[in-house]
Design an enzyme around this catalytic site. Structure first.
Site, mmCIF file in Angstrom:
data_model
loop_
_atom_site.group_PDB
_atom_site.id
_atom_site.type_symbol
_atom_site.label_atom_id
_atom_site.label_comp_id
_atom_site.label_asym_id
_atom_site.label_seq_id
_atom_site.Cartn_x
_atom_site.Cartn_y
_atom_site.Cartn_z
ATOM 1 N N HIS A 154 3.166 -92.721 -19.428
ATOM 2 C CA HIS A 154 3.031 -91.815 -18.282
ATOM 3 C C HIS A 154 3.538 -90.441 -18.674
ATOM 4 O O HIS A 154 4.065 -90.233 -19.773
ATOM 5 C CB HIS A 154 3.821 -92.338 -17.077
ATOM 6 C CG HIS A 154 5.308 -92.356 -17.290
ATOM 7 N ND1 HIS A 154 5.975 -93.446 -17.813
ATOM 8 C CD2 HIS A 154 6.258 -91.409 -17.072
ATOM 9 C CE1 HIS A 154 7.260 -93.170 -17.902
ATOM 10 N NE2 HIS A 154 7.458 -91.941 -17.462
ATOM 11 N N HIS A 200 3.881 -95.952 -12.050
ATOM 12 C CA HIS A 200 3.265 -94.628 -12.152
ATOM 13 C C HIS A 200 2.541 -94.471 -13.481
ATOM 14 O O HIS A 200 2.982 -94.967 -14.518
ATOM 15 C CB HIS A 200 4.278 -93.504 -11.955
ATOM 16 C CG HIS A 200 5.410 -93.458 -12.938
ATOM 17 N ND1 HIS A 200 5.962 -94.560 -13.537
ATOM 18 C CD2 HIS A 200 6.119 -92.396 -13.422
ATOM 19 C CE1 HIS A 200 6.951 -94.195 -14.337
ATOM 20 N NE2 HIS A 200 7.062 -92.889 -14.298
ATOM 21 N N HIS A 215 8.288 -84.402 -19.060
ATOM 22 C CA HIS A 215 8.472 -85.368 -20.145
ATOM 23 C C HIS A 215 7.207 -86.184 -20.360
ATOM 24 O O HIS A 215 6.334 -86.267 -19.500
ATOM 25 C CB HIS A 215 9.656 -86.304 -19.870
ATOM 26 C CG HIS A 215 9.439 -87.305 -18.776
ATOM 27 N ND1 HIS A 215 9.850 -87.083 -17.476
ATOM 28 C CD2 HIS A 215 8.869 -88.542 -18.778
ATOM 29 C CE1 HIS A 215 9.529 -88.134 -16.735
ATOM 30 N NE2 HIS A 215 8.931 -89.036 -17.500
ATOM 31 N N HIS A 247 16.465 -95.942 -13.086
ATOM 32 C CA HIS A 247 15.937 -95.289 -11.899
ATOM 33 C C HIS A 247 15.948 -96.275 -10.730
ATOM 34 O O HIS A 247 15.680 -97.468 -10.918
ATOM 35 C CB HIS A 247 14.481 -94.854 -12.117
ATOM 36 C CG HIS A 247 14.277 -93.871 -13.216
ATOM 37 N ND1 HIS A 247 14.953 -92.679 -13.282
ATOM 38 C CD2 HIS A 247 13.443 -93.895 -14.293
ATOM 39 C CE1 HIS A 247 14.547 -92.003 -14.346
ATOM 40 N NE2 HIS A 247 13.632 -92.723 -14.976
ATOM 41 N N TYR A 256 16.440 -90.470 -21.780
ATOM 42 C CA TYR A 256 15.690 -89.233 -22.018
ATOM 43 C C TYR A 256 16.357 -88.429 -23.133
ATOM 44 O O TYR A 256 17.589 -88.359 -23.204
ATOM 45 C CB TYR A 256 15.668 -88.359 -20.768
ATOM 46 C CG TYR A 256 14.864 -88.902 -19.617
ATOM 47 C CD1 TYR A 256 13.546 -88.502 -19.402
ATOM 48 C CD2 TYR A 256 15.430 -89.793 -18.714
ATOM 49 C CE1 TYR A 256 12.812 -88.976 -18.324
ATOM 50 C CE2 TYR A 256 14.698 -90.283 -17.632
ATOM 51 C CZ TYR A 256 13.399 -89.864 -17.444
ATOM 52 O OH TYR A 256 12.672 -90.339 -16.381
ATOM 53 N N GLU A 266 10.784 -89.590 -22.775
ATOM 54 C CA GLU A 266 11.423 -90.726 -22.125
ATOM 55 C C GLU A 266 10.926 -92.004 -22.791
ATOM 56 O O GLU A 266 9.735 -92.130 -23.070
ATOM 57 C CB GLU A 266 11.076 -90.798 -20.636
ATOM 58 C CG GLU A 266 11.705 -92.015 -19.952
ATOM 59 C CD GLU A 266 11.210 -92.260 -18.531
ATOM 60 O OE1 GLU A 266 11.896 -92.982 -17.786
ATOM 61 O OE2 GLU A 266 10.131 -91.752 -18.177
#
Length: 308
Positions: A154, A200, A215, A247, A256, A266
């Protein structure tokens, strides 16, 4: 599994400041394979577990950042329907001929969205020379190197008018929004968008400057591998931003850091399984710190402020 018509983010082209040093990072530390080089000096790479010809292209430039991202869709018929819908949405589309600037790729359709980012759509790409096995396959053909990233997963993009960008992704690309964050006035601050069961495929944050990238995210196998990445970051003296942590948004386990040219990377494991019929998860902006960094419970300033 793609639930609709957009299969995945399949290609990203990044600008880098020192091609040799940055390429060494992508190959030896991140663990990608160099697939080919183009006549103008760009380098194409893939992870060990990807089937497509390549997923990342690096281009030497005076400024780090993003050139464009490309999404693979289910079929040529789907591609043509999305191109027509993109033009009806109001974006000007240009065709990129097959096997031109990206070796192995079929024709792609390029356009700029409201956030200032260049998107592409395509439906055909050649298989890589080295792919995962398909007949009684082992878990890998060659031992993964370095961080052993599994796939391009992503990216997070910064730019203005993300509500329109979100609407484009849902109305034209047939994606959906599992999770979002609103400002006190109800306007969108951030949105997480997917076309599959992943939390995502891409995300947007509202930002006054167009065309920025926060990122690029690569998938790891599990939380233990996130810890191993932390070791490699320390061993190789890379600049870390945040993590290992988790998260609450997406529930991903993460770390990160910056690659040598200054683009943030990431590496990510876990996350919930998304379905388009699930209730949408909504965050208020004053809870965003906990949403982003569940263990720390607060926003890390560098995380929101540094983009390329």
């Amino acid at each position: 599994m793609a639930l609709n018509q957009s299969l995945r983010p399949g290609l990203i082209q990044l600008r880098v400041l020192d091609l040799d040093e940055t390429l060494k990072f992508y190959k030896d530390i991140l663990g990608m394979d160099e697939v080919c080089r183009t006549s103008d000096g760009r380098v194409c790479l893939k992870t060990y577990d990807e089937f497509d010809h390549h997923s990342v292209t690096l281009r030497l430039a005076d400024e780090a950042g993003l050139d464009y991202v490309a999404f693979k869709v289910a079929s040529n018929e789907t591609l043509q329907e999305m191109v027509k819908a993109t033009e009806q949405f109001g974006y000007t589309v240009t065709e990129v001929p097959a096997d031109s600037d990206q070796p192995g790729y079929g024709k792609r359709y390029r356009f700029k969205i409201c956030t200032g980012h260049t998107f592409e759509l395509y439906s055909e790409v050649a298989l890589a020379e080295k792919t995962p096995g398909t007949i009684n396959p082992d878990i890998w053909n060659e031992p993964p190197r370095g961080m052993g990233v599994i796939r391009l997963d992503h990216f997070l993009l910064y730019g203005p008018n993300i509500e329109e960008a979100e609407r484009y992704c849902t109305e034209v690309m047939h994606m959906y929004v599992p999770e979002l964050c609103n400002k006190p006035d109800g306007k969108r601050m951030a949105t997480w968008i997917t076309g599959s069961n992943k939390p995502h495929d891409l995300a947007f944050v509202e930002y006054d400057k167009p065309g920025k990238i926060h990122h690029v995210g690569f998938l790891l196998q599990d939380w233990n591998h996130v810890g191993q990445v932390a070791d490699l970051i320390a061993i190789n003296r890379l600049k870390k931003d945040i993590g290992p942590t988790r998260h609450a948004i997406t529930r991903g386990q993460t770390i990160y850091f910056w690659e040598p040219s200054g683009n943030r990377i990431e590496v990510y494991a876990g996350g919930y399984t998304a379905y388009p019929d699930n209730p949408q998860r909504v965050w208020d902006v004053d809870h965003l710190g906990r949403g982003l960094f569940y263990y720390e419970g607060e926003i890390i300033p560098s995380f929101l402020e540094i983009v390329t």
